[in-house]
Design an enzyme around this catalytic site. Structure first.
Site, PDB file in Angstrom:
ATOM      1  CD1 TRP A 121      36.306  42.918  28.821  1.00  0.00           C
ATOM      2  CD2 TRP A 121      36.996  42.269  26.872  1.00  0.00           C
ATOM      3  NE1 TRP A 121      37.463  43.930  28.595  1.00  0.00           N
ATOM      4  CE2 TRP A 121      37.922  43.218  27.453  1.00  0.00           C
ATOM      5  CE3 TRP A 121      37.458  41.654  25.686  1.00  0.00           C
ATOM      6  CZ2 TRP A 121      39.134  43.710  26.697  1.00  0.00           C
ATOM      7  CZ3 TRP A 121      38.552  41.981  24.848  1.00  0.00           C
ATOM      8  CH2 TRP A 121      39.349  43.141  25.303  1.00  0.00           C
ATOM      9  CG  ASP A 138      43.263  53.685  33.800  1.00  0.00           C
ATOM     10  OD1 ASP A 138      43.407  52.232  34.031  1.00  0.00           O
ATOM     11  OD2 ASP A 138      42.262  53.833  33.526  1.00  0.00           O
ATOM     12  CG  ASP A 139      46.194  48.971  36.503  1.00  0.00           C
ATOM     13  OD1 ASP A 139      46.799  48.949  37.381  1.00  0.00           O
ATOM     14  OD2 ASP A 139      45.796  47.979  36.125  1.00  0.00           O
ATOM     15  NE  ARG A 141      43.824  42.976  33.427  1.00  0.00           N
ATOM     16  CZ  ARG A 141      44.093  44.305  33.758  1.00  0.00           C
ATOM     17  NH1 ARG A 141      43.641  44.754  34.878  1.00  0.00           N
ATOM     18  NH2 ARG A 141      44.538  45.117  32.760  1.00  0.00           N
ATOM     19  CE  LYS A 172      38.736  53.023  34.084  1.00  0.00           C
ATOM     20  NZ  LYS A 172      39.548  53.002  32.781  1.00  0.00           N
ATOM     21  CD1 TRP A 173      35.322  50.011  42.125  1.00  0.00           C
ATOM     22  CD2 TRP A 173      34.879  51.284  43.922  1.00  0.00           C
ATOM     23  NE1 TRP A 173      34.841  49.365  43.476  1.00  0.00           N
ATOM     24  CE2 TRP A 173      34.865  50.311  44.373  1.00  0.00           C
ATOM     25  CE3 TRP A 173      34.949  52.665  44.504  1.00  0.00           C
ATOM     26  CZ2 TRP A 173      34.618  50.160  45.821  1.00  0.00           C
ATOM     27  CZ3 TRP A 173      34.727  52.647  46.018  1.00  0.00           C
ATOM     28  CH2 TRP A 173      34.505  51.248  46.760  1.00  0.00           C
ATOM     29  CG  ASP A 174      38.919  48.466  36.264  1.00  0.00           C
ATOM     30  OD1 ASP A 174      37.939  47.757  36.071  1.00  0.00           O
ATOM     31  OD2 ASP A 174      39.890  48.864  35.484  1.00  0.00           O
ATOM     32  CG  ASN A 198      40.272  44.869  35.537  1.00  0.00           C
ATOM     33  OD1 ASN A 198      39.409  45.229  34.463  1.00  0.00           O
ATOM     34  ND2 ASN A 198      40.902  45.989  36.100  1.00  0.00           N
ATOM     35  CG  ASP A 208      37.952  47.350  29.045  1.00  0.00           C
ATOM     36  OD1 ASP A 208      37.969  48.572  29.408  1.00  0.00           O
ATOM     37  OD2 ASP A 208      38.343  46.516  29.183  1.00  0.00           O
TER      38      ASP A 208
HETATM   39  C1  DGJ Z   1      40.034  47.550  32.782  1.00  0.00           C
HETATM   40  C2  DGJ Z   1      39.170  48.868  32.216  1.00  0.00           C
HETATM   41  O1  DGJ Z   1      38.157  48.515  31.668  1.00  0.00           O
HETATM   42  C3  DGJ Z   1      40.578  49.709  31.482  1.00  0.00           C
HETATM   43  O2  DGJ Z   1      39.879  50.996  31.047  1.00  0.00           O
HETATM   44  C4  DGJ Z   1      41.769  49.817  32.290  1.00  0.00           C
HETATM   45  O3  DGJ Z   1      41.384  50.769  33.386  1.00  0.00           O
HETATM   46  C5  DGJ Z   1      42.178  48.579  32.777  1.00  0.00           C
HETATM   47  N1  DGJ Z   1      41.188  47.547  33.421  1.00  0.00           N
HETATM   48  C6  DGJ Z   1      43.099  48.919  33.646  1.00  0.00           C
HETATM   49  O4  DGJ Z   1      43.751  47.619  34.049  1.00  0.00           O
END
Ligand code: DGJ
Length: 707
Positions: free
Chosen positions: A169, A329-330, A406, A439-441, A443, A508
């Site tokens: 990461w 964003d989030d 997370r 933006k399709w995240d 995590n 990130d």
């Molecule tokens: C991880 C992404 O890489 C960030 O840019 C951001 O969108 C966060 N998640 C939001 O939780």
């Protein structure tokens, strides 16, 4: 072009030749384009095979391994027939390349077990690459189990280094070169995604040049290099056989993901070919060739702590600076004030959006900006209405505590009900916000892989097929939306994802020094349009290091530009600098985003590194050059430009940067510039005492002088 003489097939791209002997499944030749008409007899009986199987005397790693219909694990696939398709046949159920490309189909059958193995080689002349795929068909009356089915096997002879792109990461795709003598080396992911740790793009580099291989797949993958006693080097790439056991019932076919291979004399050439392939045959839709907007994203500016007023303030500053798209964003949905809740509850947080998502989006649009939205469709928080209503939507093993990352769990995408839910709610978010960008995240990685009625050996692949079904349905519903994939940065940066999402958040880590390495590593296999690259605040939130605003911008010019900060809190001078940067980027965007991309210097280890993009006619170019540190009393730093017309003369002008007193300009021949020029003023950065760990950086514009 594909030419046939008996059982010999000659596949030609503009600069490479691949010669296959179909009846014996041999590679006779793959490399630089052959000038001669043939004469391959001397090569017959080559141990370089198109595929390899268990049960005979080939004790190397097999590309096809099955628990056969006769109960044994031996196979004896023998040549049965071949066909040349004028067009590339569909790769069933999986994302794959598209476009014009003659295709050779080869069929091999195990007569005793009534099982057939197919190989497909598609020639993409425009990008000098060959796409390869394989499939198995069960023609018997009993089921068999596939234990391994590599997408491609490439057998070479000689000494090669295995080049992989590894990391973590915030440190994705760092180039690793292993000089391989004897033995077996592999690069893989068992995380359910292609991973931050090991990308599926690999290269075998030898004296004869570079063989690059990539896989159109986003799940567990494995690339293996085996160097055996005879000097044969086998490269396999495909779905990871870790925990893999796929039941193939009578009459069924299993298709492996597609792979792409290319030979090139140098790394730079291999990258250019891969870039052309991705841009032309992987990325789809309206945005394929369209210039990508300059965006401002609020994540690092606010994290979860925003309200409508704060968002509109940032958006106003974005508009003022000349940005075109604002991305929320989030944190805009459910009760999401931190990462412990609400994933799955894709309804508006009325308080934070101040009256709903649609109204906030309208307010942003009223300022003259496009609106983009963040979603994380494939996840669920235990603290969510969705989880309370459907705990069985989460991926976990019944009776066991699931592993949390997370504070969230993965959805069980192997279940069609879950897939349909995701398609419905995410489509609704896009529709009600009118977003032109998503933006399709994603995590976290997969743990506790489990789905009711899904055999363990099939789980990972079925999970990825679920992701593809969702991504395909949503992206088809919104053909005008620009999708940017993301997986905690670049954890699923692969060709499978790029078949749906035109660009991907590279990492990130937005620190310029780290980004230079990450973008450089990524650029070996992927074009700059695929790489989201943002300017963020100083000191950097990941590394704590500082870099001049101009350096952060220069490095972000290596991808699709965005700002990941609260622009409203910048000083007036910084605001003016950002506005000048955005104006510059827009003026040169076509060249920056779609020019031929070259790495300069060596981001992994050397002091000078950067990149440049060159127009197709070689009349214009932009180069970004960075020096890692000032070596007092050391050699004068210099850079060798690339990709220019050697006989043309160029006017080279440095971009005016607020951290340099002057912007020098000079003329030089293309050959002179490619031979190397000294960077006399690179250390004259006026902000050099201000930041620790800073990167020195200048951007040059090159224009061919009129004759
Ligand atoms: C991880 C992404 O890489 C960030 O840019 C951001 O969108 C966060 N998640 C939001 O939780």
């Amino acid at each position: 072009m594909i030419r046939r003489k008996g059982n010999i097939f000659r596949l030609e791209t503009p600069s490479t030749t691949l010669v296959i002997k179909a009846d014996t499944a041999e590679y006779l030749y793959y490399g630089k384009k052959l000038a001669s008409g043939g004469g391959f007899e001397a090569l017959y009986g080559s141990p370089r095979k198109l595929f390899s199987q268990y049960g005979g005397t080939d004790y190397s790693e097999s590309s096809v391994l099955v628990e056969n219909t006769d109960g044994g694990m031996s196979t004896a696939f023998a040549f049965s027939k071949c066909k040349i398709w004028a067009e590339k046949p569909e790769t069933e159920g999986l994302p794959s390349s598209y476009g014009e490309g003659k295709t050779l189909e080869l069929k091999y059958t195990d007569a005793a077990a009534k099982v057939s193995f197919f190989l497909y080689y598609t020639v993409f002349e425009d990008s000098d690459v060959i796409a390869v795929s394989s499939k198995l068909y069960n023609g018997a009356k009993k089921e068999l189990y596939i234990r391994r089915l590599a997408s491609v096997q490439l057998d070479l002879f000689g000494k090669y280094s295995f080049v992989t792109f590894e990391g973590d990461w915030a440190r994705e795709r760092q180039k690793v070169v292993r000089s391989v003598g004897r033995g077996i080396f592999y690069n893989d992911s068992k995380k359910g995604i292609s991973s931050h740790e090991r990308n599926p793009f690999v290269m075998a580099e030898g004296e004869d040049g570079v063989y690059a291989v990539n896989l159109v797949y986003s799940g567990n993958h494995k690339e293996l290099m085996e160097c055996c006693e005879s000097g044969r080097v086998r490269l396999l790439s495909g779905i990871n056989d870790f925990m893999f056991r796929w039941k193939l019932s009578p009459g069924e076919t299993f298709t492996a993901p597609e792979a792409v291979i290319c030979y090139a004399p140098t790394e730079d050439e291999a990258s250019l070919r891969m870039h052309a392939f991705v841009s032309e045959h992987i990325v789809r839709g309206k945005w394929k060739k369209k210039e990508r907007p300059v965006l401002v994203n609020n994540w690092e500016g606010t994290y979860f702590g925003f309200d409508r007023e704060r968002i509109l303030k940032i958006a106003a500053a974005a508009k003022e600076a000349g940005a075109e798209l604002f991305v929320l964003d989030d944190g805009w949905f459910g009760k999401r004030d931190d990462d412990t809740s609400s994933l799955g509850d894709w309804y508006d947080n009325e308080v934070k959006t101040g009256g709903g998502l649609a109204s906030l989006a309208d307010a942003v649009r009223a300022m003259g900006l496009d609106f983009g939205i963040w979603v994380e469709p494939e996840m669920i928080s235990e603290d969510s209405d969705l989880y309370r209503a459907h705990p069985n939507f989460a991926m976990k093993v019944p009776g066991r505590e699931p592993t949390r990352m997370r504070n969230q769990l993965c959805l069980n995408l192997a279940d069609e009900k879950v897939q349909n839910y995701v398609v419905r709610v995410i489509s609704d978010v896009i529709a009600r916000s009118g977003a032109s960008y998503v933006k399709w995240d994603y995590n976290r990685a997969v743990t506790d892989p489990f789905g009711k009625n899904v055999p363990q050996g099939e789980y990972f692949h079925r999970y990825i097929l679920g992701y593809y079904r969702i991504a395909s349905k949503i992206t088809k519903k919104f053909p005008f939306v620009l999708f940017e994939g993301c997986a905690g940065g670049g954890g699923r940066f692969d060709l499978g994802s790029l078949c749906y999402f035109q660009q991907y958040w590279t990492s990130d880590d937005t620190d310029a020094r780290e980004r230079l390495k990450i973008q450089s590593g990524t650029s070996y296999g992927y074009p700059q349009t695929a790489m989201g690259a943002h300017v963020s605040a100083c000191p950097n939130h990941q590394t704590g290091d500082g870099n001049p605003l101009e350096t952060r911008f220069n490095v972000a010019c290596g991808g699709t530009l965005g700002y990941e900060m609260d622009l409203s809190v910048l000083s007036d001078e910084e605001k003016r600098t950002v506005a000048r940067q955005i104006a510059f980027y827009k003026e040169h965007r076509k060249l920056l985003q779609f020019g031929d991309f070259y790495r300069l210097g060596e981001a992994f280890g050397e002091n000078i590194a950067g990149f440049m993009t060159v127009s197709k006619d070689k009349n214009t170019a932009i180069a970004v050059v960075c020096a890692s540190k000032q070596v007092i009393g050391g050699e004068l730093p210099y850079v060798r430009f690339k990709g220019l017309n050697p006989s043309a003369v160029y006017e080279v002008t440095a971009r005016e940067q607020s951290n340099y007193r002057s912007a020098p300009s000079f003329t030089a021949g293309g050959d002179v510039l490619m031979g190397g020029i000294p960077l006399r003023d690179i250390y004259e950065d006026t902000e050099k005492t201000q930041y620790g760990g800073r990167l020195y950086s200048r951007l040059y514009i090159l224009k061919k002088c009129k004759a």
